[in-house]
Design a protein around this motif. Structure first.
Motif, PDB file in Angstrom:
ATOM      1  N   LEU A 128       0.823  -1.212   0.000  1.00 33.25           N
ATOM      2  CA  LEU A 128       0.000   0.000   0.000  1.00 33.25           C
ATOM      3  C   LEU A 128       0.857   1.261   0.000  1.00 33.25           C
ATOM      4  N   ARG A 129       1.923   1.250   0.790  1.00 31.01           N
ATOM      5  CA  ARG A 129       2.803   2.430   0.821  1.00 31.01           C
ATOM      6  C   ARG A 129       3.480   2.634  -0.530  1.00 31.01           C
ATOM      7  N   SER A 130       3.871   1.523  -1.151  1.00 27.54           N
ATOM      8  CA  SER A 130       4.461   1.619  -2.483  1.00 27.54           C
ATOM      9  C   SER A 130       3.444   2.136  -3.498  1.00 27.54           C
ATOM     10  N   ALA A 131       2.204   1.648  -3.397  1.00 32.06           N
ATOM     11  CA  ALA A 131       1.153   2.096  -4.316  1.00 32.06           C
ATOM     12  C   ALA A 131       0.873   3.579  -4.141  1.00 32.06           C
ATOM     13  N   LEU A 132       0.846   4.049  -2.900  1.00 27.00           N
ATOM     14  CA  LEU A 132       0.614   5.470  -2.652  1.00 27.00           C
ATOM     15  C   LEU A 132       1.750   6.323  -3.221  1.00 27.00           C
ATOM     16  N   LYS A 133       2.968   5.818  -3.099  1.00 36.38           N
ATOM     17  CA  LYS A 133       4.112   6.549  -3.635  1.00 36.38           C
ATOM     18  C   LYS A 133       3.999   6.684  -5.153  1.00 36.38           C
TER      19      LYS A 133
END
Length: 371
Positions: free
Chosen positions: A221-226
């Motif tokens: 999720l953090r990667s997707a948000l980035k």
């Protein structure tokens, strides 16, 4: 269990007038194998090598519009990496942030539950801590009751031979039902306490697995948000996936494949009205042949060029409503893929190099044009 990641690079565009547009170029970074550790994947790496060749060109001469170079993982898992990337690019940021917040809270609960169970605590903490332990144990109890129900159904097929077993199972089920109705483990008798403690190891293992799974999801999720923030709502002018090998007799553009069943009655030709002449222009004068197999051209025959029937990234971007397609090597069975024979010695390097020049030339033409 293993975890793999996508690798991406966002190159800022040089033309302010095209700042709201995005060109996406994707290639898979992982190889297949029939026997783990016995597949060098040299020919399978031609797509990724071409993507890196394109990156070298953009380093020397930056693109006109912002370009996302995307190396995806999980190809053997129904193109999982590309599907995640498309979701990250097109999803609503507030929904991702809300999911991240909820997942962080669930992860904290799972870790706290595991810590309490490691200490052997069934009650006596704060009301929130007691509720976490209660929920974890009751989940294990419900699962055990279901297993007992199955055992009882089997035993009752011959009640005479299994009378003692049936009484034993029924008594344990009654005990577990009674424990399951409790709102706290504080006032249990000795028999119930012993039964509850028997579920602690299973509940602890489950809590640890949940915490580990949530950590994986949080990282995704953090990667997707980035990625979502980097793309910043830009319109995808074209999404190109590469499915290349060093043999075959041409390169074709195709917006279909064998992974998903695209609606046959939907005419996607309009999506490519501006793209097709640009691809033709970029391919002109190259030593490797290019064939236009996009929707509306050669529609009934495109699949005859793929004897190996591969899943292709253009399917995913097409399903997402993007002007997405695959540039693929045609008429290559790719028989060495996934085997120990996919080595550099068997790679047709001159053809791979010429093919890379063709593909990068076409992508450069897409970047220069108004789409």
């Amino acid at each position: 269990k293993g975890r793999s990641s996508n690798v991406w690079c966002l190159i800022p565009g040089q033309d302010p007038q095209a700042d709201g547009e995005l060109l996406v170029v994707e290639a898979f970074l992982d190889g297949s194998r029939y026997v783990p550790g016995h597949a060098p994947a040299a020919d399978e790496a031609v797509s990724l090598a071409t993507l890196l060749h394109l990156a070298d060109g953009f380093a020397a001469e930056p693109p006109r519009r912002t370009t996302l170079l995307l190396a995806t993982s999980g190809r053997g898992n129904m193109l999982a990496g590309l599907r995640e990337a498309v979701w990250a690019m097109t999803g609503k940021r507030k929904d991702m942030a809300a999911e991240l917040e909820g997942m962080e809270a669930s992860g904290a609960d799972a870790r706290a539950t595991a810590a309490l169970l490691e200490q052997g605590r069934l009650h006596g903490g704060s009301p929130a801590e007691d509720a976490l332990v209660l929920a974890a144990i009751q989940t294990e109890i419900r699962n055990e009751v279901e297993r007992i129900n199955i055992a009882l159904r089997l035993a009752r097929k011959d009640t005479g031979a299994n009378a003692a077993r049936i009484r034993e199972l029924a008594a344990r089920k009654l005990l577990l039902r009674r424990i399951g109705w409790e709102g706290s483990f504080a006032g249990l008798d000795a028999q119930a306490q012993e039964a509850v403690r028997g579920f602690v190891p299973g509940a602890l293992e489950h809590a640890r697995r949940v915490a580990a799974d949530i950590d994986d999801r949080l990282a995704a999720l953090r990667s997707a948000l980035k990625l979502n923030k980097a793309v910043d709502g830009r319109r995808v002018a074209a999404a190109v996936s590469l499915h290349l090998s060093s043999h075959g007799n041409a390169v074709g553009s195709v917006d279909d494949g064998w992974l998903f069943r695209l609606t046959p009655g939907l005419n996607r030709a309009k999506l490519f009205a501006n793209i097709r002449p640009v691809l033709d222009e970029g391919a002109a004068g190259r030593s490797v042949e290019y064939r236009d197999l996009l929707g509306g051209t050669g529609r009934k025959q495109w699949f005859n060029n793929f004897p190996d029937q591969p899943p292709m990234g253009g399917e995913v971007t097409a399903l997402a409503g993007m002007p997405g397609f695959t540039l693929a090597t045609l008429n290559d069975m790719r028989p060495a893929w996934g085997t120990p024979y996919d080595t550099l010695e068997r790679l047709d390097m001159p053809r791979a190099a010429a093919q890379a020049e063709l593909v990068t030339g076409m992508i450069r033409a897409l970047d220069r044009s108004d789409l």
